[in-house]
Every structure is written in structure tokens, then in C-alpha cells.
Design a protein around this motif. Sequence first.
Motif, short mmCIF file in Angstrom:
data_model
loop_
_atom_site.label_atom_id
_atom_site.label_comp_id
_atom_site.label_asym_id
_atom_site.label_seq_id
_atom_site.Cartn_x
_atom_site.Cartn_y
_atom_site.Cartn_z
N LYS A 63 0.82 -1.22 0.00
CA LYS A 63 0.00 0.00 0.00
C LYS A 63 0.85 1.27 0.00
O LYS A 63 0.51 2.24 -0.63
N ARG A 77 -0.98 -5.13 2.77
CA ARG A 77 -2.21 -5.89 2.98
C ARG A 77 -1.90 -7.33 2.58
O ARG A 77 -1.69 -7.63 1.41
N PHE A 121 -6.16 0.37 5.41
CA PHE A 121 -5.24 0.62 4.30
C PHE A 121 -5.47 1.96 3.67
O PHE A 121 -4.85 2.40 2.81
#
Length: 121
Positions: A63, A77, A121
Motif C-alpha cells: 500500500k 495488505r 489501508f
Amino acid sequence: MTRDRIQHVLDTIYDRVFNQGEADLLPGLVSGPYIQHNPLFPNGLDGIMGYIKQAGRIPCEVKRIAIDGDLAFVHVRYLDWGGQETAGVDIFRFDTDCKLVEHWDVLQPVPASSNNANTMF
């Protein structure tokens, strides 16, 4: 040590080693006695390489990445870490040849619901 070389090592780790399960690439990315701070794995490469070889691959999405001198911070993630979606931050220390020498991480399962509308995220 350049940011581009560090970025290349990180791309290789997440794209090829984790997502494609190419654990045999790790020795070329590491220097010296690899220091591991994750309590699930011993120092050195054998533990993490064995885990990746057993898992086949560890699907993930990077991310964001921050690089500060010889340290890189990667917000990840993990789509299937032990059967669960997991948020992670990996911290790597690099030597002057842009090879990994040390690793820390923080992992947190992604809950089914949240008390706010923000994602992890």
C-alpha cells in the motif's frame, strides 16, 4: 545506497518472493547474518524461506513505502496470512550494498467490522 536500489529489492520481495513464492531469490537479497525480530522465525534465512516454500506464496498488496536512509517501512495488505486478511508493517534495514540485514514487523488481523468508516489501508 540509493532509494532506487532499495525500491528494487522491496519490489522483488513482495512481487516475486511473496506473491509468486520464489523463496530461492532471498539469498541474493540478504547480506551477513540476517537478524530477525519476528518471534515466529529464527535469525537467518532458513525459517522464512521454509515458511514461504511451505505456503507456496503469500499473496499481498503493498500500500505504501517510506525509505529513510538505510531503513524502509512497508505498509502491506496480506490477503491470506495464516488463513486471514492481515494488515502489516514490515521494517527492513539495509547494508551499504542495499542488501537486507535486519527485519521487524507488526501484524494485525483485519476485523470483520470497525467502529469507524476508515479502512486499515
